[in-house]
Structures are given as C-alpha cells and as structure tokens.
Write a protein that holds these residues in place. Structure first.
Motif, PDB file in Angstrom:
ATOM      1  N   HIS A   1     -30.415 -35.876 -44.951  1.00  0.00           N
ATOM      2  CA  HIS A   1     -29.984 -36.341 -46.267  1.00  0.00           C
ATOM      3  C   HIS A   1     -30.130 -37.845 -46.459  1.00  0.00           C
ATOM      4  O   HIS A   1     -30.030 -38.346 -47.585  1.00  0.00           O
ATOM      5  CB  HIS A   1     -28.530 -35.923 -46.532  1.00  0.00           C
ATOM      6  CG  HIS A   1     -27.523 -36.654 -45.708  1.00  0.00           C
ATOM      7  ND1 HIS A   1     -27.215 -36.291 -44.410  1.00  0.00           N
ATOM      8  CD2 HIS A   1     -26.751 -37.734 -45.982  1.00  0.00           C
ATOM      9  CE1 HIS A   1     -26.291 -37.104 -43.931  1.00  0.00           C
ATOM     10  NE2 HIS A   1     -26.006 -37.992 -44.857  1.00  0.00           N
TER      11      HIS A   1
ATOM     12  N   GLU B   1     -34.373 -32.377 -48.027  1.00  0.00           N
ATOM     13  CA  GLU B   1     -34.152 -31.196 -48.862  1.00  0.00           C
ATOM     14  C   GLU B   1     -34.066 -31.554 -50.337  1.00  0.00           C
ATOM     15  O   GLU B   1     -34.583 -30.841 -51.199  1.00  0.00           O
ATOM     16  CB  GLU B   1     -32.869 -30.484 -48.431  1.00  0.00           C
ATOM     17  CG  GLU B   1     -32.991 -29.704 -47.138  1.00  0.00           C
ATOM     18  CD  GLU B   1     -33.746 -28.404 -47.302  1.00  0.00           C
ATOM     19  OE1 GLU B   1     -33.875 -27.924 -48.440  1.00  0.00           O
ATOM     20  OE2 GLU B   1     -34.237 -27.879 -46.291  1.00  0.00           O
ATOM     21  N   ALA B   2     -33.393 -32.670 -50.651  1.00  0.00           N
ATOM     22  CA  ALA B   2     -33.219 -33.059 -52.049  1.00  0.00           C
ATOM     23  C   ALA B   2     -34.556 -33.399 -52.698  1.00  0.00           C
ATOM     24  O   ALA B   2     -34.804 -33.054 -53.865  1.00  0.00           O
ATOM     25  CB  ALA B   2     -32.261 -34.245 -52.143  1.00  0.00           C
TER      26      ALA B   2
ATOM     27  N   TYR C   1     -37.577 -32.295 -51.750  1.00  0.00           N
ATOM     28  CA  TYR C   1     -38.337 -31.049 -51.908  1.00  0.00           C
ATOM     29  C   TYR C   1     -37.820 -30.245 -53.103  1.00  0.00           C
ATOM     30  O   TYR C   1     -38.606 -29.713 -53.903  1.00  0.00           O
ATOM     31  CB  TYR C   1     -38.249 -30.219 -50.633  1.00  0.00           C
ATOM     32  CG  TYR C   1     -38.961 -28.891 -50.726  1.00  0.00           C
ATOM     33  CD1 TYR C   1     -40.342 -28.820 -50.598  1.00  0.00           C
ATOM     34  CD2 TYR C   1     -38.260 -27.711 -50.953  1.00  0.00           C
ATOM     35  CE1 TYR C   1     -41.010 -27.607 -50.690  1.00  0.00           C
ATOM     36  CE2 TYR C   1     -38.915 -26.497 -51.042  1.00  0.00           C
ATOM     37  CZ  TYR C   1     -40.282 -26.447 -50.912  1.00  0.00           C
ATOM     38  OH  TYR C   1     -40.928 -25.242 -51.007  1.00  0.00           O
ATOM     39  N   ALA C   2     -36.500 -30.158 -53.250  1.00  0.00           N
ATOM     40  CA  ALA C   2     -35.925 -29.404 -54.367  1.00  0.00           C
ATOM     41  C   ALA C   2     -36.299 -30.039 -55.704  1.00  0.00           C
ATOM     42  O   ALA C   2     -36.573 -29.330 -56.686  1.00  0.00           O
ATOM     43  CB  ALA C   2     -34.407 -29.330 -54.215  1.00  0.00           C
TER      44      ALA C   2
ATOM     45  N   GLU D   1     -32.273 -26.508 -57.449  1.00  0.00           N
ATOM     46  CA  GLU D   1     -31.240 -27.065 -56.591  1.00  0.00           C
ATOM     47  C   GLU D   1     -31.635 -26.873 -55.122  1.00  0.00           C
ATOM     48  O   GLU D   1     -32.343 -25.914 -54.789  1.00  0.00           O
ATOM     49  CB  GLU D   1     -29.895 -26.364 -56.844  1.00  0.00           C
ATOM     50  CG  GLU D   1     -29.308 -26.637 -58.220  1.00  0.00           C
ATOM     51  CD  GLU D   1     -28.944 -28.092 -58.406  1.00  0.00           C
ATOM     52  OE1 GLU D   1     -28.385 -28.693 -57.466  1.00  0.00           O
ATOM     53  OE2 GLU D   1     -29.238 -28.640 -59.495  1.00  0.00           O
ATOM     54  N   PRO D   2     -31.177 -27.778 -54.233  1.00  0.00           N
ATOM     55  CA  PRO D   2     -31.470 -27.586 -52.808  1.00  0.00           C
ATOM     56  C   PRO D   2     -31.012 -26.207 -52.333  1.00  0.00           C
ATOM     57  O   PRO D   2     -29.930 -25.742 -52.670  1.00  0.00           O
ATOM     58  CB  PRO D   2     -30.663 -28.707 -52.139  1.00  0.00           C
ATOM     59  CG  PRO D   2     -30.602 -29.788 -53.172  1.00  0.00           C
ATOM     60  CD  PRO D   2     -30.473 -29.055 -54.489  1.00  0.00           C
TER      61      PRO D   2
ATOM     62  N   ARG E   1     -39.587 -24.495 -46.474  1.00  0.00           N
ATOM     63  CA  ARG E   1     -38.941 -23.600 -47.434  1.00  0.00           C
ATOM     64  C   ARG E   1     -39.929 -22.615 -48.047  1.00  0.00           C
ATOM     65  O   ARG E   1     -39.575 -21.456 -48.329  1.00  0.00           O
ATOM     66  CB  ARG E   1     -38.245 -24.417 -48.522  1.00  0.00           C
ATOM     67  CG  ARG E   1     -37.123 -25.298 -48.017  1.00  0.00           C
ATOM     68  CD  ARG E   1     -36.132 -24.509 -47.190  1.00  0.00           C
ATOM     69  NE  ARG E   1     -35.067 -25.343 -46.653  1.00  0.00           N
ATOM     70  CZ  ARG E   1     -34.371 -25.055 -45.574  1.00  0.00           C
ATOM     71  NH1 ARG E   1     -34.629 -23.950 -44.887  1.00  0.00           N
ATOM     72  NH2 ARG E   1     -33.416 -25.854 -45.149  1.00  0.00           N
TER      73      ARG E   1
END
Length: 543
Positions: free
Chosen positions: A45, A76-77, A79-80, A86-87, A321
């Motif tokens: 993060h 993750e943020a 990529y989302a 949303e993640p 993902r």
C-alpha cells in the motif's frame, strides 16, 4: 473511467499515488534500480507510480520525453484504478469483459497521429532513439528493451487481431527484437502462418495506451478473441482505433507512441540477455526481428515501461489479479466446479503461474482433485505446484497455506505428481538451452496437494473474535504502531468442539475457573498400582 494515459496519470496524482521526480535520473543506471527499491522495502500500500521528467543516459544526453514506470500496477490501489473498480473487485469486471467484449470503433484520426515519421523522415528525430528506453537490469542486460510494448498482429488466415506484450531489444534506430519463447503464444502462431506463406508479418507496437489494454495484453485470453474488444468492455465503451500508415493494422487512437513495421520470417536473431520474471537472467535466445517502417506519436509523448524481473514487481501485479480472475472463471463457469471459492497465485519469487492455491468449500472428497486437475487444464504452463485449501485459509497468506499443508494433509495420501508437463517459462529451460542441463531433462511435472480437512478439527488456537476486536480497539487507543495482519487473526471453530467446552470458556473469562476445577475433580480417573501413564490415557474417553 479515463480517456487516455494522461488523464489516468492525473487521477493517480490526485489520489496521491504518483511520485514526480524532477531531478536528473540516468535511464541506463538509475531509473529502474530506484523504482525497484520500493518492491524490496515497502509494503504494497505504500508503493507508488513514478513519473521522471528529467531523463538522461550513459552518454549524458537529456531527453524531452518523460518516462512513466510503476503506473500500471505498483500496488493494489493503482491496479484497481486502472481497472475502474474497487481494490479486490476485479474478478467481476474481468469475467464480464471476457464474456462480452465491446468491438472497437474505427475513427479518422487521433492524438497518436500528431507526429508522423515515415519514409525519408523516419529518422528525422532519431527513429527509436528518440525515446528514452531504460535498461531494466543494469549490470546484466545488454541494452535497453521495450517492456510495455503491446504488439498488434493479425492472424493471416482469419484477420482476427491479437494484442500481446513481448519484450523487445533495441538493436538499431529502426530494428528491435520480439521475444517469443513458445509456439503456443498467439504471436508465434501468427508468425508461423506468415512464414508458411513466405511473407513477413505486419505488426505495430503500441506504447502508452490506456492501462486496461496493458492488463489485457499480458493475460492469457483465448486465441481468436480480440483483446481490444476486451479492453473496451473494461473501459465501458468501444476503444477508438486509427489505421496505421504503412501496414494493414488498426491501433488505439489515444496511444502515446505507435511503431509500425514488419516482423521478418526469413531470419531469427540472438536476443538477450535480459532479466526475466521467473527471477533469473535469460542469457540469450533466438527470436524474430521487427523492422520499423513508420513511427507516430503524440506531441511530447510519454514513454511507458513496466518493472519486471524478480517478483514481486509491477509486472507480476499486472498479471496477478487478471490470472486469478480468469482461472476462477474457468473453474466455476466452464468446469462447473461451484465448490471453488477463490484462486490465489503467489508473487514473491515464484512468478505467479507456478504456485496456485485453490480455496474451496468442498461438498465431496474428490472436489479438490477435480479442481486442481482443471487448473492444469487451463494452460500448458500453469501450475508447477497446486494446493487445495478450505475456505478458512487465505490463499494469499503463504504462512496459512503452509499451515494447512502441514496440519491438514498426509503426504502419502494427499499428494500426487502429474507427469508429462512442459517446462516453459523457467530457468530450467535456460540451463538446458545453453548446454548445462545437469540432472534436468526436457519433461516437467506438477505437484498437487490436497490440504483440505478430511474430518472435523479443533478450533484455531487464538482468542475468539470478540476478544481480538476488543484488544484491537485498545491497541489503537494506546497509539500503538499500525498493524499489518491476515487470516487467521482470531480463533474459530472447525467442528470438533463440544458445547461443554464453550460453557467452560465462558466461566473462565468471568473468573469462575474454580468451578471448572471442581467439576474435573469429580471426573478423576483411578490409576492402579504400577499402571503405566500411557495405558491409562489410552483407556480414557473424553465426554
């Protein structure tokens, strides 16, 4: 959703996910190592995208073109944001996009046509040398490589497009390599068909397209599906395309850079060395050659790369993902294995596809084996190690997965080795290719482990949820350091736990433990003179 890369970078900036570097940074010695440190030393993060505005090289040249690295999937943020969800919610978006692609639309022109270098003007800005392509693994790589160049080709028989991400070694201002390692890759299929016709293969390399096209380009989508349509479905609108200037192909109108040309089918050239995503250097191999006929780009284009090599990396996060979503969709919706809850792949060092965890809520003892075999059937190179776990085991928590292997499986019954598998994207192939095979042969295998429970188990030995939540609140009130934790973080029942023991636990937290001691005193087991401890224990049966 964003309209193009620049709008996406603005979104990253507004959300505090973009680091701008104005100081001079050498693309050949400093740029990739600088971004690499966040994958070695920061939790997910805290990682960011990087935009380098003052890029130099080993000869002291300063480039006008900024370099973007880490903007596709440093965490993750990010990529989302690229997926527009949303993640942790990408599965639904991937499933819908693959099931119902949106055909792209052809437009007259677009920003990628703002500058066109063709014919006598191909080298007016230096050809490929106009762009500050970084060295990814300084100290080992033999030059700069395209790492986020999405190659568009068409099947010579059907005309259906494919978009794939393949590294490309910069060999001259008008020539690159195109790294192919397997005949099953879509571009390799196109190349073989063009070779059979005795023709070069028209191709276009796209750099700096919308992020969702980058995500699609690295995924293993079924042959014959137009990835531009899948990317459009993720965007929620058809992707606008423009015709190339010198080849019969269409490319994203809003891309930063497009390189047109032909992949020769009459010759292969050595390519490499290059640091690969399996975590080892690829010393050198034979690959096709791409010859440039035209370069188009936006005014003041942004060059985009990805950080790969040893995982975790930006490359592994991009694949992570998407791979999980596509394999889960395959198991649940194409193999009808509804007991599968989730699929997890591990980034650190093992390169995702090699280590697959299938989380299950099994209804039959054979469910784990059916699911694991279906994972192997998804792709020829997926699943060196496949592990089935129960739904209380977090597939991303490596410690929890090992816990299940050690305490819920018996290797003599719950382990199977599946032979006849290919060794594809592996350092084993590299040592064999270069004549140093040692004890390795050309055939690989897969290890399947059923680490699900085969009976009821006692509870997990942590304080139950209510007490852990109360303690967490107290921790925060005391101003203690931020916690990073995963499952299991509280105790829970796994079936083998009589109600009487719940009653005793409730008495214990009320300070009534003496009552429990008195009860147990009444249940004392007499021991005959000379009777051995283990014999008494064997004849005792819990209530």
């Amino acid at each position: 959703m964003y309209q193009d890369l620049r709008e996406y970078l603005s979104l990253l900036d507004r959300q505090g996910l973009l680091t701008r570097v104005a100081a001079p940074v050498d693309k050949d010695t400093e740029l990739h190592p600088l971004v690499r440190w966040q994958f070695l030393g920061l939790p997910d993060h805290e990682r960011k995208a990087f935009l380098f505005d003052n890029v130099t090289d080993g000869k002291g040249r300063r480039y006008e073109t900024p370099v973007v690295l880490g903007a596709l999937a440093s965490n993750e943020a990010i990529y989302a944001l690229g997926m527009g969800c949303e993640p942790g919610k990408s599965f639904e978006k991937w499933s819908a996009a693959v099931a119902a692609p949106l055909a792209p639309e052809l437009v007259e022109t677009g920003p990628v046509k703002e500058e066109i270098h063709v014919g006598d003007g191909l080298l007016e800005h230096g050809g490929l040398d106009e762009f500050p392509v970084p060295i990814s693994t300084p100290g080992f790589d033999n030059g700069p490589y395209f790492t986020a160049c999405h190659w568009i080709t068409k099947d010579p028989d059907t005309g259906i497009r494919n978009v794939g991400n393949y590294r490309g070694q910069i060999k001259s201002p008008t020539k690159t390599g195109v790294y192919l390692i397997s005949a099953q890759q879509d571009l390799a299929i196109h190349w073989n068909k063009a070779s059979a016709l005795g023709q070069p293969l028209p191709a276009a390399g796209v750099i700096g397209a919308v992020p969702c096209l980058s995500y699609v380009a690295v995924q293993k989508i079924a042959y014959g599906v137009d990835e531009l349509g899948v990317a459009g479905a993720i965007l929620g609108r058809p992707m606008p395309l423009v015709k190339c200037e010198t080849v019969d192909l269409e490319v994203p109108a809003n891309a930063e850079i497009v390189i047109e040309g032909y992949i020769r089918t009459d010759v292969l050239e050595p390519e490499g060395p290059f640091g690969e995503s399996h975590g080892y250097m690829d010393p050198r191999s034979l690959s096709p050659v791409f010859e440039v006929t035209c370069i188009t780009h936006r005014r003041n284009p942004h060059y985009v790369g990805v950080l790969s090599q040893v995982t975790p990396s930006e490359s592994s996060k991009i694949k992570h993902r998407g791979w999980e979503s596509l394999v889960l969709d395959h198991l649940r919706n194409h193999c009808n294995l509804k007991s599968v809850v989730r699929v997890g792949m591990h980034e650190p060092l093992v390169n995702l596809r090699q280590f697959v965890v299938v989380q299950m809520r099994k209804t039959h003892k054979l469910d784990p084996w059916q699911a694991m075999m279906a994972v192997l059937g998804f792709r020829y190179d997926l699943g060196k190690v496949v592990i089935a776990v129960d739904d209380d085991i977090d597939p991303e928590n490596f410690a929890a997965v090992n816990w299940a292997i050690c305490h819920r499986s018996q290797p003599h019954k719950d382990v199977r080795i599946i032979e006849g598998r290919q060794t594809v994207h592996s350092p084993i192939n590299l040592v064999r290719m270069h004549g140093h095979a040692g004890d390795y042969d050309s055939e690989d295998s897969s290890l399947l482990i059923d680490a699900t429970k085969k009976a009821e188990f006692p509870p997990v030995s942590l304080p139950t949820r209510e007490y852990m939540e109360r303690a967490l609140k107290l921790w925060e009130e005391l101003g203690m350091p931020e916690l990073k934790y995963g499952n299991p973080w509280h105790g829970y029942s796994l079936g083998l736990w009589p109600p009487e023991l719940d009653d005793e636990a409730a008495l214990a937290v009320k300070g009534e433990h003496h009552r429990i001691g008195a009860k147990l005193d009444e249940r004392a087991v007499p021991v005959a003179r000379g009777e051995r401890l283990q014999d008494v224990q064997k004849r005792w049966k819990p209530e």
